[in-house]
Enzyme design. Structure first.
Site, PDB file in Angstrom:
ATOM      1  N   GLU A 100       0.827  -1.199   0.000  1.00  0.00           N
ATOM      2  CA  GLU A 100       0.000   0.000   0.000  1.00  0.00           C
ATOM      3  C   GLU A 100       0.863   1.250   0.000  1.00  0.00           C
ATOM      4  OE1 GLU A 100      -3.366  -2.171   2.794  1.00  0.00           O
ATOM      5  OE2 GLU A 100      -2.387  -0.411   3.587  1.00  0.00           O
ATOM      6  N   CYS A 113       2.875   8.647   1.547  1.00  0.00           N
ATOM      7  CA  CYS A 113       3.535   7.733   2.464  1.00  0.00           C
ATOM      8  C   CYS A 113       3.921   6.475   1.677  1.00  0.00           C
ATOM      9  CB  CYS A 113       2.545   7.413   3.585  1.00  0.00           C
ATOM     10  SG  CYS A 113       3.215   6.339   4.838  1.00  0.00           S
ATOM     11  N   CYS A 120       7.105  -6.612   7.569  1.00  0.00           N
ATOM     12  CA  CYS A 120       8.192  -6.027   8.366  1.00  0.00           C
ATOM     13  C   CYS A 120       8.642  -7.070   9.375  1.00  0.00           C
ATOM     14  CB  CYS A 120       7.673  -4.793   9.108  1.00  0.00           C
ATOM     15  SG  CYS A 120       8.947  -3.906  10.034  1.00  0.00           S
ATOM     16  N   CYS A 124       7.363  -4.633  16.264  1.00  0.00           N
ATOM     17  CA  CYS A 124       6.861  -3.668  17.258  1.00  0.00           C
ATOM     18  C   CYS A 124       5.428  -4.066  17.623  1.00  0.00           C
ATOM     19  CB  CYS A 124       6.861  -2.257  16.684  1.00  0.00           C
ATOM     20  SG  CYS A 124       8.494  -1.705  16.137  1.00  0.00           S
ATOM     21  N   CYS A 127       2.023  -2.195  16.217  1.00  0.00           N
ATOM     22  CA  CYS A 127       1.906  -1.918  14.775  1.00  0.00           C
ATOM     23  C   CYS A 127       1.305  -3.110  14.043  1.00  0.00           C
ATOM     24  CB  CYS A 127       3.277  -1.593  14.197  1.00  0.00           C
ATOM     25  SG  CYS A 127       3.255  -1.295  12.418  1.00  0.00           S
ATOM     26  N   GLY A 169       6.934  -1.591   6.320  1.00  0.00           N
ATOM     27  CA  GLY A 169       8.337  -1.985   6.327  1.00  0.00           C
ATOM     28  C   GLY A 169       9.250  -1.037   7.081  1.00  0.00           C
ATOM     29  N   SER A 201      11.778   7.384   7.802  1.00  0.00           N
ATOM     30  CA  SER A 201      11.492   7.086   9.209  1.00  0.00           C
ATOM     31  C   SER A 201      12.029   5.701   9.564  1.00  0.00           C
ATOM     32  CB  SER A 201       9.973   7.128   9.426  1.00  0.00           C
ATOM     33  OG  SER A 201       9.658   6.820  10.769  1.00  0.00           O
ATOM     34  N   LEU A 224      10.667   6.722  18.296  1.00  0.00           N
ATOM     35  CA  LEU A 224      11.234   6.469  19.622  1.00  0.00           C
ATOM     36  C   LEU A 224      10.208   5.731  20.488  1.00  0.00           C
ATOM     37  CD1 LEU A 224      13.847   6.951  21.186  1.00  0.00           C
ATOM     38  CD2 LEU A 224      12.785   9.023  22.110  1.00  0.00           C
ATOM     39  N   ASN A 225       9.064   6.352  20.650  1.00  0.00           N
ATOM     40  CA  ASN A 225       7.899   5.662  21.234  1.00  0.00           C
ATOM     41  C   ASN A 225       8.011   5.275  22.708  1.00  0.00           C
ATOM     42  OD1 ASN A 225       6.975   5.850  18.642  1.00  0.00           O
ATOM     43  ND2 ASN A 225       7.312   3.706  18.135  1.00  0.00           N
ATOM     44  N   ASN A 299      -3.248   4.531  16.864  1.00  0.00           N
ATOM     45  CA  ASN A 299      -4.401   4.176  16.038  1.00  0.00           C
ATOM     46  C   ASN A 299      -4.745   2.722  16.266  1.00  0.00           C
ATOM     47  OD1 ASN A 299      -4.594   6.722  14.695  1.00  0.00           O
ATOM     48  ND2 ASN A 299      -2.786   6.158  13.517  1.00  0.00           N
ATOM     49  N   CYS A 342      -1.287   5.642  10.416  1.00  0.00           N
ATOM     50  CA  CYS A 342      -0.013   5.058  10.875  1.00  0.00           C
ATOM     51  C   CYS A 342      -0.256   3.725  11.553  1.00  0.00           C
ATOM     52  CB  CYS A 342       0.662   5.960  11.895  1.00  0.00           C
ATOM     53  SG  CYS A 342       1.013   7.589  11.302  1.00  0.00           S
TER      54      CYS A 342
HETATM   55  N1  SAH Z   1       9.461   1.173  10.297  1.00  0.00           N
HETATM   56  C1  SAH Z   1       9.604   2.610  10.195  1.00  0.00           C
HETATM   57  C2  SAH Z   1       8.682   3.189   9.153  1.00  0.00           C
HETATM   58  C3  SAH Z   1       7.214   3.087   9.499  1.00  0.00           C
HETATM   59  S1  SAH Z   1       6.713   4.621  10.110  1.00  0.00           S
HETATM   60  C4  SAH Z   1       9.376   3.230  11.554  1.00  0.00           C
HETATM   61  O1  SAH Z   1       8.887   2.549  12.435  1.00  0.00           O
HETATM   62  O2  SAH Z   1       9.718   4.396  11.742  1.00  0.00           O
HETATM   63  C5  SAH Z   1       5.229   4.252  10.898  1.00  0.00           C
HETATM   64  C6  SAH Z   1       5.060   5.105  12.127  1.00  0.00           C
HETATM   65  O3  SAH Z   1       3.787   4.781  12.705  1.00  0.00           O
HETATM   66  C7  SAH Z   1       6.109   4.826  13.181  1.00  0.00           C
HETATM   67  O4  SAH Z   1       6.469   6.022  13.812  1.00  0.00           O
HETATM   68  C8  SAH Z   1       5.371   3.919  14.158  1.00  0.00           C
HETATM   69  O5  SAH Z   1       5.919   4.032  15.443  1.00  0.00           O
HETATM   70  C9  SAH Z   1       3.974   4.456  14.048  1.00  0.00           C
HETATM   71  N2  SAH Z   1       2.929   3.476  14.382  1.00  0.00           N
HETATM   72  C10 SAH Z   1       2.956   2.147  14.250  1.00  0.00           C
HETATM   73  N3  SAH Z   1       1.790   1.600  14.637  1.00  0.00           N
HETATM   74  C11 SAH Z   1       1.005   2.622  15.026  1.00  0.00           C
HETATM   75  C12 SAH Z   1      -0.337   2.700  15.499  1.00  0.00           C
HETATM   76  N4  SAH Z   1      -1.091   1.608  15.632  1.00  0.00           N
HETATM   77  N5  SAH Z   1      -0.813   3.932  15.781  1.00  0.00           N
HETATM   78  C13 SAH Z   1      -0.061   5.052  15.592  1.00  0.00           C
HETATM   79  N6  SAH Z   1       1.180   5.022  15.124  1.00  0.00           N
HETATM   80  C14 SAH Z   1       1.717   3.821  14.844  1.00  0.00           C
END
Ligand code: SAH
Length: 352
Positions: A100, A113, A120, A124, A127, A169, A201, A224-225, A299, A342
């Site tokens: 996508e 995007c 991936c 995490c 995600c 990814g 990212s 970072l999260n 999300n 995201c």
């Molecule tokens: N793998 C790379 C590129 C993907 S970016 C990375 O992680 O940076 C996708 C972004 O969405 C990342 O910042 C990730 O932390 C965030 N993300 C993943 N799952 C999410 C969710 N359920 N709700 C909001 N953000 C999310």
């Protein structure tokens, strides 16, 4: 990360995924003048003529030689349009994998995007893409195709201005193809996109962060999260390999172009990393870095383990970072109703 070459590799390089330099070299090695490489590159990326027969000023014997490098690209199957005008494009690779790309309305322009892998392997836990595991890397051609296909979409007169590698990814897990794709996008004889308009990212594959910056002058965002290692270990397995101190050093080593800042993405997971103590710890961690912070309310997806944080919590979190001197924004979730926000991308159509 396991770097052994394996069946996850992207498909062989075809001419539509080659940088201009590589194309010139390949052509010269076969006894043709290098400038023919520029011409072929222009047909591919400026005129969007992929069929060799359509490259009118290229001599027949060179076209025949280039036939060796033909490689099929992505097909665009379907577009889902969200209530907020976000478009999710469902694309299929030549071997039948679904990926996508998302076009996000930003007022008077769109941001696209882009995906870099089918699935991936970073796992995490917040995600949805992670749940697929990694099927394979995308080739540079498949990455660039997303941009070309994006350009065919009617956006009510608006243009796609910014490009973010925040789709399916982990871009730095597919560094070579990512760098080739960025070079094609940045090339003034190619897609001619300004380096200010491209952001990569990453989850924080620390050693590859400076490598990326040395290869292409793009913007960097880091997911970072979390505000400390213990917390980050529990949601992002990669943190055991590259803990936050290593990551911070890598961010310092990233060759940041003048007047730019690194974006720190922080997914706010309701009930997990959203306290005022977290915000203060985050500010301390970021001290000394040239960064801006982007808070992303989590999300939801089915079976997701967290809550969407209430606005009041987000505002307080943001206020603490602002008071500490960090430019901090809250990302507005777009395309939620079509699974385009995201962390919601999994290649499966969702009815609007
Ligand atoms: N793998 C790379 C590129 C993907 S970016 C990375 O992680 O940076 C996708 C972004 O969405 C990342 O910042 C990730 O932390 C965030 N993300 C993943 N799952 C999410 C969710 N359920 N709700 C909001 N953000 C999310």
């Amino acid at each position: 990360m396991n770097d052994k070459p394996n069946k996850l590799a992207a498909p062989a390089v075809g001419f539509a995924g080659m940088t201009r330099t590589d194309l010139r070299e390949w052509i010269e090695e076969r006894g043709f003048p290098a400038y023919r490489g520029d011409q072929v590159f222009g047909w591919l990326h400026q005129k969007r003529i992929i069929d060799l027969q359509g490259m009118k000023n290229i001599p027949g014997d060179l076209r025949t030689a280039l036939g060796e490098l033909e490689e099929p690209g992505l097909t665009h199957d379907e577009t889902l349009v969200a209530r907020d005008s976000t478009r999710k494009l469902l694309l299929t690779t030549p071997d039948g994998q679904r990926i996508e790309t998302v076009l996000i309305p930003m007022g008077d322009y769109y941001t696209q995007c882009l995906s870099t892998q089918v699935g991936c392997r970073l796992a995490c836990d917040f995600c949805l893409t992670a749940k697929m595991g990694l099927k394979r890397h995308l080739s540079a051609r498949e990455i660039v195709d997303q941009v070309h296909i994006g350009r065919t979409i009617d956006l009510d007169g608006l243009r796609v201005r910014n490009f973010v590698f925040m789709g399916m990814g982990e871009p730095l897990d597919n560094l070579d193809e990512l760098v080739s794709a960025c070079r094609i996008m940045l090339d003034e004889k190619g897609l001619n996109i300004s380096s200010r308009r491209i952001t990569v990212s990453t989850v924080g594959l620390a050693p590859r962060i400076p490598e990326l910056g040395k290869a292409v002058p793009v913007n960097l965002a880091v997911s970072l999260n979390a505000s400390n290692d213990e917390q980050r270990n529990s949601i992002m397995p990669i943190n055991r390999r590259y803990p936050m101190a290593d990551l911070k050093q890598a961010l310092k080593d990233f060759p940041l172009p003048n007047r730019r800042r690194i974006t720190i993405e922080y997914v706010v997971l309701g009930g997990f990393n959203d306290t005022q103590a977290d915000a203060r710890r985050l500010a301390r961690y970021l001290h000394g870095l040239k960064v801006k912070v982007n808070l992303i309310p989590w999300n939801p997806f089915e079976e997701g383990p967290y809550l969407r944080p209430p606005n009041a919590v987000l505002e307080k979190f943001q206020a603490i970072l602002l008071a500490a001197g960090f430019a901090t924004s809250v990302r507005v979730s777009k395309g939620l109703d079509i699974g385009a926000a995201c962390g919601q991308l999994d290649g499966v159509p969702v009815a609007a």
